[in-house]
Enzyme design. Structure first.
Site, PDB file in Angstrom:
ATOM      1  N   CYS A  48      24.676   4.449 -11.096  1.00  7.02           N
ATOM      2  CA  CYS A  48      24.468   4.260 -12.469  1.00  7.02           C
ATOM      3  C   CYS A  48      25.806   3.949 -13.344  1.00  7.02           C
ATOM      4  O   CYS A  48      26.618   4.675 -12.814  1.00  7.02           O
ATOM      5  CB  CYS A  48      23.633   5.332 -13.332  1.00  7.02           C
ATOM      6  SG  CYS A  48      23.848   5.496 -15.210  1.00  7.02           S
ATOM      7  N   THR A  49      25.847   3.165 -14.080  1.00  7.78           N
ATOM      8  CA  THR A  49      27.001   2.647 -14.587  1.00  7.78           C
ATOM      9  C   THR A  49      27.934   3.680 -15.357  1.00  7.78           C
ATOM     10  O   THR A  49      28.961   3.595 -15.523  1.00  7.78           O
ATOM     11  CB  THR A  49      26.976   1.163 -15.366  1.00  7.78           C
ATOM     12  OG1 THR A  49      25.883   1.306 -16.229  1.00  7.78           O
ATOM     13  CG2 THR A  49      26.700   0.195 -14.419  1.00  7.78           C
ATOM     14  N   HIS A  50      27.082   4.798 -15.683  1.00  8.26           N
ATOM     15  CA  HIS A  50      27.551   5.790 -16.496  1.00  8.26           C
ATOM     16  C   HIS A  50      28.369   6.836 -15.794  1.00  8.26           C
ATOM     17  O   HIS A  50      29.217   7.535 -16.059  1.00  8.26           O
ATOM     18  CB  HIS A  50      26.509   6.434 -17.347  1.00  8.26           C
ATOM     19  CG  HIS A  50      26.250   5.853 -18.654  1.00  8.26           C
ATOM     20  ND1 HIS A  50      25.128   4.738 -18.532  1.00  8.26           N
ATOM     21  CD2 HIS A  50      26.408   6.187 -20.068  1.00  8.26           C
ATOM     22  CE1 HIS A  50      25.002   4.414 -19.686  1.00  8.26           C
ATOM     23  NE2 HIS A  50      25.660   5.301 -20.730  1.00  8.26           N
ATOM     24  N   ASP A  88      24.022  -3.143 -21.151  1.00 13.31           N
ATOM     25  CA  ASP A  88      23.658  -1.675 -20.840  1.00 13.31           C
ATOM     26  C   ASP A  88      23.056  -0.960 -21.968  1.00 13.31           C
ATOM     27  O   ASP A  88      22.975  -1.278 -22.924  1.00 13.31           O
ATOM     28  CB  ASP A  88      24.884  -0.956 -20.274  1.00 13.31           C
ATOM     29  CG  ASP A  88      24.414   0.352 -19.446  1.00 13.31           C
ATOM     30  OD1 ASP A  88      23.384   0.572 -18.807  1.00 13.31           O
ATOM     31  OD2 ASP A  88      25.059   1.398 -19.615  1.00 13.31           O
ATOM     32  N   SER A  89      22.606   0.365 -21.662  1.00 16.36           N
ATOM     33  CA  SER A  89      21.901   1.229 -22.497  1.00 16.36           C
ATOM     34  C   SER A  89      22.967   1.933 -23.588  1.00 16.36           C
ATOM     35  O   SER A  89      22.628   2.031 -24.625  1.00 16.36           O
ATOM     36  CB  SER A  89      21.374   2.268 -21.935  1.00 16.36           C
ATOM     37  OG  SER A  89      22.241   2.981 -21.163  1.00 16.36           O
ATOM     38  N   TYR A 134      17.972   4.895 -20.933  1.00 15.10           N
ATOM     39  CA  TYR A 134      16.899   4.248 -20.234  1.00 15.10           C
ATOM     40  C   TYR A 134      16.228   4.911 -19.144  1.00 15.10           C
ATOM     41  O   TYR A 134      14.985   4.663 -18.679  1.00 15.10           O
ATOM     42  CB  TYR A 134      17.305   2.805 -19.679  1.00 15.10           C
ATOM     43  CG  TYR A 134      17.736   1.710 -20.384  1.00 15.10           C
ATOM     44  CD1 TYR A 134      17.469   1.627 -21.812  1.00 15.10           C
ATOM     45  CD2 TYR A 134      18.551   0.836 -19.991  1.00 15.10           C
ATOM     46  CE1 TYR A 134      17.702   0.580 -22.728  1.00 15.10           C
ATOM     47  CE2 TYR A 134      18.932  -0.559 -20.788  1.00 15.10           C
ATOM     48  CZ  TYR A 134      18.521  -0.449 -22.226  1.00 15.10           C
ATOM     49  OH  TYR A 134      19.005  -1.333 -23.196  1.00 15.10           O
ATOM     50  N   GLY A 135      16.936   5.860 -18.232  1.00 11.34           N
ATOM     51  CA  GLY A 135      16.611   6.349 -17.191  1.00 11.34           C
ATOM     52  C   GLY A 135      15.066   7.151 -17.301  1.00 11.34           C
ATOM     53  O   GLY A 135      14.407   7.248 -16.128  1.00 11.34           O
ATOM     54  N   CYS A 147      23.745  -2.644 -15.531  1.00  4.65           N
ATOM     55  CA  CYS A 147      22.699  -1.427 -15.514  1.00  4.65           C
ATOM     56  C   CYS A 147      21.914  -1.360 -14.514  1.00  4.65           C
ATOM     57  O   CYS A 147      20.995  -2.390 -14.106  1.00  4.65           O
ATOM     58  CB  CYS A 147      21.885  -1.589 -16.907  1.00  4.65           C
ATOM     59  SG  CYS A 147      20.724  -0.451 -17.092  1.00  4.65           S
ATOM     60  N   ASN A 148      21.938  -0.517 -13.667  1.00  4.47           N
ATOM     61  CA  ASN A 148      21.053  -0.348 -12.409  1.00  4.47           C
ATOM     62  C   ASN A 148      19.460  -0.004 -12.903  1.00  4.47           C
ATOM     63  O   ASN A 148      18.768  -0.906 -12.067  1.00  4.47           O
ATOM     64  CB  ASN A 148      21.684   0.731 -11.586  1.00  4.47           C
ATOM     65  CG  ASN A 148      22.943   0.827 -11.109  1.00  4.47           C
ATOM     66  OD1 ASN A 148      22.975   0.860 -10.022  1.00  4.47           O
ATOM     67  ND2 ASN A 148      23.914   1.154 -12.022  1.00  4.47           N
ATOM     68  N   THR A 149      19.241   0.512 -13.846  1.00  6.19           N
ATOM     69  CA  THR A 149      17.824   0.870 -14.213  1.00  6.19           C
ATOM     70  C   THR A 149      17.032  -0.580 -14.632  1.00  6.19           C
ATOM     71  O   THR A 149      16.074  -0.710 -14.008  1.00  6.19           O
ATOM     72  CB  THR A 149      17.900   1.896 -15.499  1.00  6.19           C
ATOM     73  OG1 THR A 149      18.679   2.944 -14.997  1.00  6.19           O
ATOM     74  CG2 THR A 149      16.525   2.265 -15.759  1.00  6.19           C
ATOM     75  N   GLU A 205      27.122  10.233 -22.599  1.00  4.25           N
ATOM     76  CA  GLU A 205      26.793   9.502 -23.954  1.00  4.25           C
ATOM     77  C   GLU A 205      27.241  10.710 -25.035  1.00  4.25           C
ATOM     78  O   GLU A 205      27.609  10.090 -25.979  1.00  4.25           O
ATOM     79  CB  GLU A 205      25.330   9.011 -24.083  1.00  4.25           C
ATOM     80  CG  GLU A 205      25.279   7.517 -23.237  1.00  4.25           C
ATOM     81  CD  GLU A 205      26.107   6.574 -23.975  1.00  4.25           C
ATOM     82  OE1 GLU A 205      26.353   6.420 -25.276  1.00  4.25           O
ATOM     83  OE2 GLU A 205      26.391   5.472 -23.313  1.00  4.25           O
TER      84      GLU A 205
HETATM   85  N1  DGL Z   1      23.724   2.752 -17.248  1.00  4.97           N
HETATM   86  C1  DGL Z   1      22.415   2.390 -16.808  1.00  4.97           C
HETATM   87  C2  DGL Z   1      22.230   2.491 -15.393  1.00  4.97           C
HETATM   88  O1  DGL Z   1      23.207   1.853 -14.691  1.00  4.97           O
HETATM   89  C3  DGL Z   1      21.347   3.021 -17.679  1.00  4.97           C
HETATM   90  C4  DGL Z   1      21.430   4.679 -17.934  1.00  4.97           C
HETATM   91  C5  DGL Z   1      20.240   5.204 -18.900  1.00  4.97           C
HETATM   92  O2  DGL Z   1      20.445   4.811 -20.173  1.00  4.97           O
HETATM   93  O3  DGL Z   1      19.670   6.006 -18.300  1.00  4.97           O
HETATM   94  O4  DGL Z   1      21.267   2.512 -14.638  1.00  4.97           O
END
Ligand code: DGL
Length: 271
Positions: free
Chosen positions: A193-195, A20-21, A52-53, A83-85, A162
């Protein structure tokens, strides 16, 4: 804690890469560890390229290629896009180009969740890059064209997690994104989003906690089921986790500890 039924499984001790990011993918790793603690995991937090978003599809493909090359050098048997993105932007382009299985979050979760035929109206909170692709909508409608999905980008949520930002206006930064989605009156809202599961306490001030789905558990179950079917599961030895961060490993470690209760992070190095 539920563990995976390991009868009849074979032994493949090669590691599983999880990426993931930043710390977001740890929400998935945690579920993988609880279902299958015997595996050897390598977690890669791409803190250098975070978030990443806001990145383009082309940028994300290049970023993921580099991480896949690292995983290839580690001789992994599978890579989990926690990571969804990157599942939305890079998976299709890269899925057949590497000598390991690749598990994309959105596609896997939509497949499992679609078995619940009563789910016809869904909300999705996700990054801008994920929402732009409408992957959640497409994947759910692939299994059931009747499903209606509203997708909402929440660009402030990853930086809040983060950078551990605390002095923000919740009404604006949290409810501001939720408002439209709640008005749509969905049966469930996916934290896409996993965050975002780290913000659930804040988010659930505006709607019942049960309305929100953290897809990490469903995703982990999908992965373990699939590894088993492909004779790739390792249930034979004491498992391990090694962590890598692409920059600021100490900051990553502090963040991760807060969320994962990890005291030791063997192998945490900057690459
Ligand atoms: N946690 C990631 C996701 O599930 C990426 C989030 C990011 O870095 O913007 O999309």
């Amino acid at each position: 804690m539920e563990t995976f039924d390991n009868t009849l499984s074979t032994i493949d001790k090669r590691p599983i890469g999880v990426m993931d990011s930043g710390v977001g993918g740890l929400t998935v790793l945690k579920q993988l560890l609880s279902l299958c603690p015997d595996e050897n995991y390598i977690y890669f937090g791409d803190t250098k390229n975070l978030p990443y978003g806001g990145k383009s599809k082309e940028q994300l493909i290049e970023i993921v290629k580099e991480i896949f090359e690292f995983f290839e050098s580690q001789k992994v048997k599978a890579v989990v896009l926690a990571c969804n993105t990157t599942s939305a932007t890079a998976y299709e382009e890269l899925k057949d180009k590497y000598p390991f299985k690749i598990y994309p979050l959105i596609q896997s979760v939509a497949k499992y969740m679609s078995a619940d035929t009563g789910l016809l109206k869904l909300g999705v909170m996700a990054t801008e890059a994920t929402v732009k692709t409408k992957t959640y909508t497409k994947e759910f409608q692939k299994h059931n064209p009747q499903v209606e999905v509203i997708e909402q980008a929440c660009p402030l949520w990853v930086p809040i997690v983060e950078k551990q930002i605390t002095d923000y206006d919740e009404n604006q930064a949290i409810y501001g994104y939720l408002k439209n989605v709640l008005e749509f009156n969905p049966q469930k809202i996916i934290l896409g989003c996993t965050h975002y599961p780290y913000l659930l306490d804040k988010i659930s001030k505006y709607a019942p906690k049960e309305l929100f789905i953290n897809p990490a558990q469903i995703f982990a179950r999908y992965i373990i089921d699939d590894l088993k079917q492909n004779n790739l599961l390792n249930t034979s030895s004491a498992g391990s986790v090694h962590y890598f961060a692409s920059s600021e490993p100490e900051h990553f470690k502090q963040n991760a500890k807060m969320f994962m209760e990890i005291n030791e992070m063997p192998g945490l190095v900057e690459i």
